[in-house]
Design an enzyme around this catalytic site. Sequence first.
Site, PDB file in Angstrom:
ATOM      1  CD  GLU A 164      -2.831  -1.255   2.124  1.00 24.26           C
ATOM      2  OE1 GLU A 164      -2.980  -0.199   3.250  1.00 24.26           O
ATOM      3  OE2 GLU A 164      -3.542  -2.261   2.488  1.00 24.26           O
ATOM      4  CG  ASN A 206      -0.759  -6.837  -1.218  1.00 18.45           C
ATOM      5  OD1 ASN A 206      -1.555  -7.471  -1.882  1.00 18.45           O
ATOM      6  ND2 ASN A 206      -1.129  -6.662   0.002  1.00 18.45           N
ATOM      7  CG  HIS A 242      -9.916  -5.510   0.674  1.00 18.39           C
ATOM      8  ND1 HIS A 242     -10.334  -6.607   1.510  1.00 18.39           N
ATOM      9  CD2 HIS A 242      -8.740  -5.194   0.905  1.00 18.39           C
ATOM     10  CE1 HIS A 242      -9.323  -6.928   2.181  1.00 18.39           C
ATOM     11  NE2 HIS A 242      -8.200  -6.125   1.825  1.00 18.39           N
ATOM     12  CD  GLU A 269      -4.705  -7.528   1.966  1.00 16.59           C
ATOM     13  OE1 GLU A 269      -5.571  -6.928   2.413  1.00 16.59           O
ATOM     14  OE2 GLU A 269      -3.615  -7.481   2.028  1.00 16.59           O
ATOM     15  CG  ASP A 271     -12.675  -8.797   1.933  1.00 19.02           C
ATOM     16  OD1 ASP A 271     -12.502  -7.865   1.062  1.00 19.02           O
ATOM     17  OD2 ASP A 271     -12.192  -8.520   3.276  1.00 19.02           O
TER      18      ASP A 271
HETATM   19  O1  9MR Z   1      -7.521  -7.779   8.691  1.00 16.70           O
HETATM   20  C1  9MR Z   1      -6.624  -6.911   9.422  1.00 16.70           C
HETATM   21  C2  9MR Z   1      -7.385  -6.432  10.634  1.00 16.70           C
HETATM   22  O2  9MR Z   1      -7.264  -7.390  11.433  1.00 16.70           O
HETATM   23  C3  9MR Z   1      -6.173  -5.294  11.124  1.00 16.70           C
HETATM   24  O3  9MR Z   1      -6.828  -4.469  12.226  1.00 16.70           O
HETATM   25  C4  9MR Z   1      -5.798  -4.148  10.078  1.00 16.70           C
HETATM   26  C5  9MR Z   1      -4.880  -3.230  10.550  1.00 16.70           C
HETATM   27  O4  9MR Z   1      -4.611  -2.292   9.630  1.00 16.70           O
HETATM   28  O5  9MR Z   1      -5.297  -4.686   8.947  1.00 16.70           O
HETATM   29  C6  9MR Z   1      -6.061  -5.704   8.476  1.00 16.70           C
HETATM   30  O6  9MR Z   1      -5.572  -6.196   6.998  1.00 16.70           O
HETATM   31  C7  9MR Z   1      -5.249  -5.349   6.054  1.00 16.70           C
HETATM   32  C8  9MR Z   1      -4.054  -5.791   5.334  1.00 16.70           C
HETATM   33  O7  9MR Z   1      -2.892  -6.153   6.255  1.00 16.70           O
HETATM   34  C9  9MR Z   1      -3.677  -4.959   4.326  1.00 16.70           C
HETATM   35  N1  9MR Z   1      -4.827  -4.670   3.384  1.00 16.70           N
HETATM   36  C10 9MR Z   1      -5.779  -4.290   4.089  1.00 16.70           C
HETATM   37  C11 9MR Z   1      -6.518  -5.118   5.037  1.00 16.70           C
HETATM   38  C12 9MR Z   1      -7.773  -5.047   5.490  1.00 16.70           C
HETATM   39  O8  9MR Z   1      -7.555  -3.646   6.383  1.00 16.70           O
END
Ligand code: 9MR
Length: 455
Positions: A164, A206, A242, A269, A271
């Site tokens: 990101e 990513n 997402h 990722e 969903d």
């Molecule tokens: O699913 C993850 C969540 O449990 C955490 O709180 C969050 C913190 O930023 O990160 C989420 O996973 C993220 C991933 O690492 C990167 N892409 C976006 C995902 C959803 O926010």
Amino acid sequence: MKDRSTTRARLRLALAPLLATCAAAATMVAMAPSASAGTTLGASAAEKGRYFGAAIAAGRMSDSQYMNILNAEFNSVTAENEMKWASTEPQQNVFSYGSADRIVNHALSRGMSVRGHTLLWHAQQPGWAQGMSGSALRNAAINHVTKVATYYRGKIHSWDVVNEAFADGGSGGRRDSNLQRTGNDWIEAAFRAARAADPGAKLCYNDYNTDGINAKSTGIYNMVRDFKSRGVPIDCVGFQSHLGTTFPGDYQANLQRFADLGVDVQITELDVMKGSNQANVFASVTRACLAVSRCTGITVWGIRDSDSWRGSDDALLWDRSGNKKQAYHSTLEALNAGGGTPPPTTTPPPPTTTPPPSGGGCTASVTLNSWSGGFVANVKVTAGSAAINGWTVRVALPGGTAVTGTWSAQASGASGTVNFRNVDYNGQVGAGASTEFGFQGTGVGPSAAPTCTVG
Ligand code: 9MR
């Protein structure tokens, strides 16, 4: 850590527009798989030369329903949070792998592959790194990449080396962050360090909101094209996906344009917003991946709706009671229905090692990872029969070679004969023990053995 408003803002972006035509959805709801086809997501994907993975949380590994679904259905795993910087290096140069190891060891013991997520990100940084800037942060970040990728060397199928780093909106440029402020080359420095540390892992960039052809995905596309043209080691791009209630019409074309640059693509990722089109969107993503020969796998971001970061969106393949949803059946049906096998992928060459000199209070050896026009050198400093407090490693560089970055050491210059001196935290080395530093450069890496002196 990311705050809630950021998460919400992201979700709004990722999910807009939410209006969908539902007519097609009804026709997409899946049938039971045919007898000859794979009967689980992982088995069916494997028949197509791909993996099907899930993000999991170490804290849920005592939940037998969760683990039964994981073990039955998936052949790849991503740690949802446990491999992030705040988890693996809570204090500078003090590493903590307990939770990540539980996930990795479980996966490997069952023959699942592991996606490493993620080495560098602007979010979920440890407090000590959040407070750093400039070369101190750059060195700490590259040290993090080197240490974590070295620790997991040989165990990771693909690393999200950088996560990101691009801005949302129309700029197509980088996101502002403490890492970005260390210099625009931070991403390539991270990829070079990761390659040197684990030459067998696929190295991915990513990001999210990159699921169609838009300014952000085009900015990333241009970075990947630039990296490929300059020999910066990058093997894959992750599309988080997402998604809202609609499937982007140019999703497959977007994957294909990246694949045409010579990188693998992965859905990392996935969903999807609940609603009558959910099963259709999951199936469409699956079909798009199967249609792109370099799309090597799909990961869903959780198992049951109750496991998802998206809360009431019910965005996953199993419901809150652990029952398979229509989205599960449509995904399996799409997997069973088709797609070719991706081409065999090449493994980068193993690093070459220059033997250390003998004698003196310390020795140094270089592991080089070279490509046309550049290299990353990792240097191991080993104390002799007595502990040392401070060291200097002298490296003779070939003419035309320039050092462009150094981590975990202080360089005296950028070309010719360069002295690398320890930094605060790695000067003390016990008798017979080792520490490491590294540098990267343009041109040809050093071929002469380095010398090490104490002090
Ligand atoms: O699913 C993850 C969540 O449990 C955490 O709180 C969050 C913190 O930023 O990160 C989420 O996973 C993220 C991933 O690492 C990167 N892409 C976006 C995902 C959803 O926010």
